[in-house]
Design a protein around this motif. Structure first.
Motif, PDB file in Angstrom:
ATOM      1  N   THR A  44     -24.253  -7.297 -35.227  1.00 34.54           N
ATOM      2  CA  THR A  44     -25.383  -7.477 -34.331  1.00 34.54           C
ATOM      3  C   THR A  44     -25.472  -6.265 -33.416  1.00 34.54           C
ATOM      4  O   THR A  44     -24.478  -5.823 -32.858  1.00 34.54           O
ATOM      5  N   LEU A  47     -31.232  -1.324 -40.000  1.00 37.34           N
ATOM      6  CA  LEU A  47     -31.669  -2.600 -39.439  1.00 37.34           C
ATOM      7  C   LEU A  47     -32.098  -3.533 -40.562  1.00 37.34           C
ATOM      8  O   LEU A  47     -32.899  -3.165 -41.424  1.00 37.34           O
ATOM      9  N   SER A  48     -31.549  -4.722 -40.557  1.00 41.00           N
ATOM     10  CA  SER A  48     -31.849  -5.681 -41.613  1.00 41.00           C
ATOM     11  C   SER A  48     -31.308  -7.033 -41.202  1.00 41.00           C
ATOM     12  O   SER A  48     -30.209  -7.120 -40.653  1.00 41.00           O
ATOM     13  N   ASN A  49     -32.069  -8.072 -41.474  1.00 43.34           N
ATOM     14  CA  ASN A  49     -31.573  -9.384 -41.034  1.00 43.34           C
ATOM     15  C   ASN A  49     -30.432  -9.913 -41.896  1.00 43.34           C
ATOM     16  O   ASN A  49     -29.842 -10.929 -41.574  1.00 43.34           O
ATOM     17  N   ALA A 105     -30.006 -10.517 -26.335  1.00 43.85           N
ATOM     18  CA  ALA A 105     -31.378 -10.058 -26.157  1.00 43.85           C
ATOM     19  C   ALA A 105     -31.899 -10.525 -24.805  1.00 43.85           C
ATOM     20  O   ALA A 105     -31.635 -11.647 -24.378  1.00 43.85           O
ATOM     21  N   LYS A 120     -33.024  -5.525 -26.857  1.00 49.67           N
ATOM     22  CA  LYS A 120     -33.352  -6.326 -28.029  1.00 49.67           C
ATOM     23  C   LYS A 120     -32.089  -6.545 -28.845  1.00 49.67           C
ATOM     24  O   LYS A 120     -31.107  -5.828 -28.705  1.00 49.67           O
ATOM     25  N   GLU A 121     -32.163  -7.505 -29.733  1.00 47.40           N
ATOM     26  CA  GLU A 121     -31.006  -7.841 -30.546  1.00 47.40           C
ATOM     27  C   GLU A 121     -31.448  -7.819 -32.000  1.00 47.40           C
ATOM     28  O   GLU A 121     -32.479  -8.383 -32.338  1.00 47.40           O
ATOM     29  N   GLU A 122     -30.707  -7.155 -32.841  1.00 49.42           N
ATOM     30  CA  GLU A 122     -31.066  -7.140 -34.253  1.00 49.42           C
ATOM     31  C   GLU A 122     -29.814  -7.027 -35.113  1.00 49.42           C
ATOM     32  O   GLU A 122     -28.793  -6.541 -34.671  1.00 49.42           O
ATOM     33  N   ARG A 123     -29.952  -7.459 -36.358  1.00 46.22           N
ATOM     34  CA  ARG A 123     -28.816  -7.358 -37.281  1.00 46.22           C
ATOM     35  C   ARG A 123     -28.860  -6.005 -37.970  1.00 46.22           C
ATOM     36  O   ARG A 123     -29.924  -5.430 -38.179  1.00 46.22           O
ATOM     37  N   SER A 141     -28.041   1.818 -26.991  1.00 47.61           N
ATOM     38  CA  SER A 141     -27.773   0.967 -28.143  1.00 47.61           C
ATOM     39  C   SER A 141     -26.289   0.884 -28.394  1.00 47.61           C
ATOM     40  O   SER A 141     -25.565   1.852 -28.217  1.00 47.61           O
TER      41      SER A 141
END
Length: 559
Positions: free
Chosen positions: A220, A213-215, A387, A399-402, A228
């Motif tokens: 995505t 996980l990292s912006n 999200a 949730k939404e994450e990069r 997930s």
RNA sequence: CGGAAAGUUGCACAGCUUGGUAGUGCGCCUGGUUUGGGACCAGGAUGUCGCAGGUUCAAAUCCUGUCUUUCCGACCA
């Protein structure tokens, strides 16, 4: 190691090529050096970290009974012809010729090689399953290398391949790998999650990606504790929304020059949830137009549409104004009622009651449109999950994450074994294709993902067991007898204990030296200064900057 | 592959508009003074100004082409 002997050159300023923190820091700390675009040299400190990552991977692979081999990066064209990928792979395959014009490629992956190896060495079901892996340099002629080691043209990858008797065997192999991967990424101290993934170019029928996980990640991820998936693949629970129950008659509404959902909600003073969004895609191969219907507040997932149509994402694009000339509709006022076109309907649209949609005439929309009564088509999930949408397991918010993709596991099935005749003889004497899985970990990419996760304004701050060296001894003045003697003594003692230790015997000023080690990310700094006469040193923890003056004995006890 | 920008010493950049001696900071070398968190003074070395053509008495500067790199998008692991 003595710092004076190290080939270490740190940079105060970031080279122009780097835009993200981890890339800047890898260059500034002298861990990597760019050779050409997307090709890097691993300098001594960088290589040390890389080796630590490799060893963790090795230990966990060995633990599940996978054996290491080492293939060549250079692969003959013939094997790729057999698998059919020589023509399919496209320009990203690095191709070259030898002096006799024989063609080769530099492998981006090694399915062909491993398949041919096992085909040649395994004959009987009694010899299966087989699990092999390698840690090796891979090549991919990227259109656009970027972010340093994250997307490069040459990269180091661990790739493993399993060969089983049947699907059940593959399930077990896949499962073993999946859990080994969880242990590996945990030991790499990455904040990661495994997601359901699209199988893409390699082919196969099930796949998970392991994402750090990292912006700065390029993918995505949609996830919560129940579910997930990569956004490309993610599904969510359909929202059943309707304010009305009774079906009313269709009414035409004049909507002069109102083309977007946003304008429409304002003009009609209604919610986007009551409007059917109609998007027309064009199949670039057959030239067929496809109408896609989705609720007005949603976005379409183009990959889902492409998958439904059996197309690559590349083969699908929005229809143009020109394409509309041959239809009975008008750009901006497209709707499903009376429009003769293949139609994909997102499930949520089927629940809408008395909805608005385009009237297929300029400046006209329709009111009170209903599924089945007024239009029909194939109901298929084509919605882009974001999200806040609810998961399909328990209906809880997602949730939404990069994420940075650091690993992927695939169930390949018999795609390669059939194409390349990789068969075994079963207990009835019949030849059966082996059932394969393949499993990758981006080693060099993981290095950068780790730096991305473990850095601050002063530089990299490696976890203890990944740092190139664990501790550095920095005498304030190495020319001072007392300081020199104590520093030497501690250095020798730590070396004897097998600790990865640096003695900074350089003539530079203290500030310069400490800044270097902060930048490089050595976890512990021992500063030998004026208290050396009392057998005391300053002990500093890089992670939190905590400093204390301690007796030498106490410090040595820590390692 | 579409759009945009940039190539000047190891790194970061100025100079280009208006053509005329190749500059600055960091780093490097020498000497001296310093020395507990990126010291100071003095001196020094390093450049076919991406490459190829053209214009010109003269090109880092103007023109054309070309290569490379970077950024955004598309694609992909």
């Amino acid at each position: 190691m003595k710092a004076s002997r190290m080939c270490l050159k740190t940079l105060k300023e970031a080279p122009q090529e780097a835009v993200i923190d981890s890339h800047v820091l890898l260059l500034r700390s002298g861990m990597i050096k760019k050779n050409v675009a997307g090709v890097y040299t691993y300098m001594p400190l960088g290589l040390k970290v890389l080796k630590k990552i490799e060893n963790i991977v090795r230990e966990e692979m060995d633990a599940i009974g996978s054996e290491e081999i080492l293939c060549s990066a250079l692969q003959p064209k013939e094997l790729w012809i057999e698998s059919g990928r020589w023509t399919k792979y496209g320009p990203e395959l690095m191709r070259l010729k030898d002096r006799n014009d024989r063609e080769f490629c530099l492998g981006p992956t090694h399915e062909e090689i491993f398949t041919s190896i096992v085909r040649d060495s395994v004959r009987s079901y009694k010899e299966l399953p087989v699990s092999l892996y390698q840690i090796q340099t891979k090549y991919r002629d990227e259109m656009r290398p970027r972010f340093g080691l994250i997307r490069s043209r040459e990269f180091i990858m661990k790739d493993a391949y399993t060969f089983d008797i049947d699907e059940a065997g593959l399930d077990k192999s896949y499962n073993d790998m999946y859990h080994a991967y969880e242990r590996i990424f945990t030991r790499l101290h990455l904040n990661f999650t495994a997601v359901l993934a699209d199988t893409g170019n390699i082919g196969g029928n099930a796949s998970h990606q392991f994402m750090a996980l990292s912006n700065i990640g390029e993918s995505t991820i949609i996830y919560n504790s129940n579910y997930s998936a990569d956004q490309e693949k993610a599904e969510a629970k359909a929202d059943i929304y309707n304010e009305e129950k009774e079906l009313k008659d269709i009414v035409e509404v004049s909507t002069p020059n109102i083309k977007t959902i946003e304008d429409l909600t304002k003009f009609l003073n209604t919610s986007a949830k009551r409007i059917i969004k109609a998007i027309v895609y064009k199949d670039l191969i057959s030239k067929e137009l496809v109408l896609c219907l989705i609720r007005g507040d949603r976005e379409i997932n183009k990959i889902k549409v492409a998958n439904k149509l059996g197309l690559g994402e590349f083969d699908l694009d929005f229809a143009t104004d020109d394409d509309f000339k041959n239809t009975s509709s008008v750009f901006g006022f497209i709707g499903p009622v009376g429009l003769k076109m293949r139609t994909l309907i997102d499930p949520e649209v089927t629940y809408m009651v008395n909805a608005y949609c385009g009237g297929n005439k300029k400046d006209v929309h329709l009111k009170n449109v209903n599924y089945k009564r007024d239009f029909d088509g194939e109901v298929v999930d084509i919605r882009l999950v974001v999200a806040g949408d609810l998961d399909i397991v328990k209906g809880e918010p997602l949730k939404e994450e990069r994420g940075i993709e650091v690993g992927q596991v695939f169930k390949l099935g018999t795609k390669y074994s059939k194409a390349m005749n990789c068969v075994y003889v079963n207990d009835k004497g019949q030849e059966v294709p082996m059932v394969m899985g393949c499993y990758g970990i981006g080693i060099s990419r993981a290095l950068q993902a780790i730096v991305e996760e473990y850095h601050d304004e002063n530089g990299i701050s490696f976890p203890d067991d990944l740092a190139p060296y664990k501790v550095v001894i920095v005498p304030v003045k190495y020319t001072d007898e007392v300081m020199k003697n104590l520093a030497d003594k501690m250095y020798n003692e730590l070396k004897k204990k097998g600790v990865d230790v640096i003695l900074d015997d350089r003539a530079s000023s203290l500030g310069v030296k400490l800044h270097d080690w902060d930048l490089v990310g050595i976890p512990y700094h021992i500063i030998v200064g004026r208290d050396a006469v009392n057998n005391q040193v300053e002990f500093k923890v890089r992670r939190d900057g905590n400093k204390e003056v301690l007796d030498v004995k106490e410090v040595l006890k820590k390692f």
